[in-house]
Write a protein that holds these residues in place. Structure first.
Motif, PDB file in Angstrom:
ATOM      1  N   VAL A  85       0.942  -1.162   0.068  1.00 24.86           N
ATOM      2  CA  VAL A  85      -0.125   0.065  -0.170  1.00 24.86           C
ATOM      3  C   VAL A  85       1.062   1.260  -0.108  1.00 24.86           C
ATOM      4  O   VAL A  85       1.658   1.327   1.205  1.00 24.86           O
ATOM      5  CB  VAL A  85      -1.021  -0.047   1.110  1.00 24.86           C
ATOM      6  N   CYS A 130       0.776   5.383  -0.772  1.00 28.92           N
ATOM      7  CA  CYS A 130      -0.103   6.520  -0.743  1.00 28.92           C
ATOM      8  C   CYS A 130       0.806   7.915  -0.685  1.00 28.92           C
ATOM      9  O   CYS A 130       1.965   7.934   0.066  1.00 28.92           O
ATOM     10  CB  CYS A 130      -0.887   6.732   0.066  1.00 28.92           C
ATOM     11  N   VAL A 166      -3.251   3.844   6.171  1.00 26.59           N
ATOM     12  CA  VAL A 166      -3.471   3.472   5.043  1.00 26.59           C
ATOM     13  C   VAL A 166      -4.819   3.653   4.814  1.00 26.59           C
ATOM     14  O   VAL A 166      -5.885   3.909   5.638  1.00 26.59           O
ATOM     15  CB  VAL A 166      -3.091   2.010   4.820  1.00 26.59           C
ATOM     16  N   ILE A 213      -9.246  -2.173   1.723  1.00 30.76           N
ATOM     17  CA  ILE A 213      -8.332  -2.616   0.671  1.00 30.76           C
ATOM     18  C   ILE A 213      -8.435  -4.097   0.258  1.00 30.76           C
ATOM     19  O   ILE A 213      -8.404  -5.084   1.359  1.00 30.76           O
ATOM     20  CB  ILE A 213      -6.898  -2.553   1.104  1.00 30.76           C
ATOM     21  N   ASP A 220      -3.100  -4.479  -4.600  1.00 32.04           N
ATOM     22  CA  ASP A 220      -2.074  -3.630  -4.059  1.00 32.04           C
ATOM     23  C   ASP A 220      -2.448  -2.306  -4.510  1.00 32.04           C
ATOM     24  O   ASP A 220      -3.253  -2.020  -5.357  1.00 32.04           O
ATOM     25  CB  ASP A 220      -0.624  -3.932  -4.704  1.00 32.04           C
ATOM     26  N   VAL A 221      -2.054  -1.331  -3.638  1.00 31.64           N
ATOM     27  CA  VAL A 221      -2.460   0.138  -3.745  1.00 31.64           C
ATOM     28  C   VAL A 221      -1.077   0.792  -4.265  1.00 31.64           C
ATOM     29  O   VAL A 221      -0.237   0.847  -3.415  1.00 31.64           O
ATOM     30  CB  VAL A 221      -2.984   0.574  -2.570  1.00 31.64           C
ATOM     31  N   HIS A 236      -1.234  -4.288   3.326  1.00 35.03           N
ATOM     32  CA  HIS A 236      -2.542  -4.422   3.419  1.00 35.03           C
ATOM     33  C   HIS A 236      -3.234  -3.896   4.971  1.00 35.03           C
ATOM     34  O   HIS A 236      -4.344  -3.364   5.119  1.00 35.03           O
ATOM     35  CB  HIS A 236      -3.191  -5.696   3.042  1.00 35.03           C
TER      36      HIS A 236
END
Length: 245
Positions: A118, A120, A131, A135, A140-141, A157
């Motif tokens: 994750v 950001c 986060v 999710i 995946d982010v 996550h």
């Protein structure tokens, strides 16, 4: 294998997260869920002290700058959705047929697959959360900020024990590609996440170190059990090497 069985059974009973023995004894299940974790010298000393009381509990590790790298297997329990976290000991490593180098290389590739990634923009994250709230476990982010010079926060996550993701080439390669820079600066905000800055003329190492030092001594920001380091790390992209600053 008898010791392996007794050790895992003891852990499961202690955590009250029982799995069927045939599931736990599946070597592939253990291996496929191996990840590595970066821990502080204080946490390492605590784990090592426990291992000294039982010689068969000795475990593989690597010294990494001022931190330590250890290995665990996150064994899922299909009965209740919980996870049994098993410390990889020397005996378990031998039973799995892995050398220290092979264990590191496997965990390096497997950790982002097992825990997810994750990422950001730091400026886009609420001060109250690390986060996004929801999710998908198989997604995946990679939410890079629009501004190329903006820092990012890297976690996983569940937002737990994600600092070792900086040692995963598959993760760092994507970050390098985004920033198109030769150097990254990594701030270990806690064991759960790291903050990454691209190189720029505005980078003030002393300011970063002071911020980390102050945050680590403020329990409302970083609980004592979550502290990782007072240092920052310079990552040279071309050689994929770290320097503690």
């Amino acid at each position: 294998m008898n010791f392996l069985l007794s050790q895992i059974s003891h852990i499961c009973n202690r955590k009250i997260l029982l799995l069927r023995k045939e599931e736990i004894m599946n070597q592939e299940l253990i291996k496929n869920n191996i990840v590595f974790r970066l821990i502080s010298k204080e946490e390492f000393a605590h784990i090592e002290k426990q291992a000294e009381q039982e010689p068969r509990s000795r475990f593989p590790y690597q010294k990494w700058n001022d931190l330590y790298l250890i290995y665990k297997s996150m064994i899922p329990n299909p009965l209740n959705g919980y996870v049994v976290t098993l410390l990889i000991t020397d005996i378990i490593m031998k039973e799995l047929g892995l050398s220290n180098t092979e264990l590191f290389e496997f965990a390096q590739k497997n950790t982002p697959k097992r825990t997810g990634v994750v990422l950001c923009g730091l400026d886009e994250i609420s001060k109250d959360i690390n986060v996004p709230a929801v999710i998908p476990t198989d997604t995946d982010v990679w939410h890079f900020p629009m501004e190329k010079q903006s820092p990012i926060l890297l976690s996983n996550h569940n937002g737990l024990n994600a600092s070792a993701l900086i040692l995963c080439d598959s993760v760092m390669d994507k970050i390098i590609k985004h920033y198109n820079t030769s150097v990254l600066y990594i701030l270990p905000s806690s064991v759960h996440e790291t903050i990454i800055y691209p190189d720029s003329a505005n980078i003030l190492i002393s300011k970063f170190k002071n911020k980390i030092h102050d945050a680590n001594r403020n329990p409302s920001l970083v609980p004592s059990g979550d502290r990782l380091s007072d240092h920052i790390y310079k990552y040279t992209c071309a050689t994929k090497t770290f320097e503690m600053l």
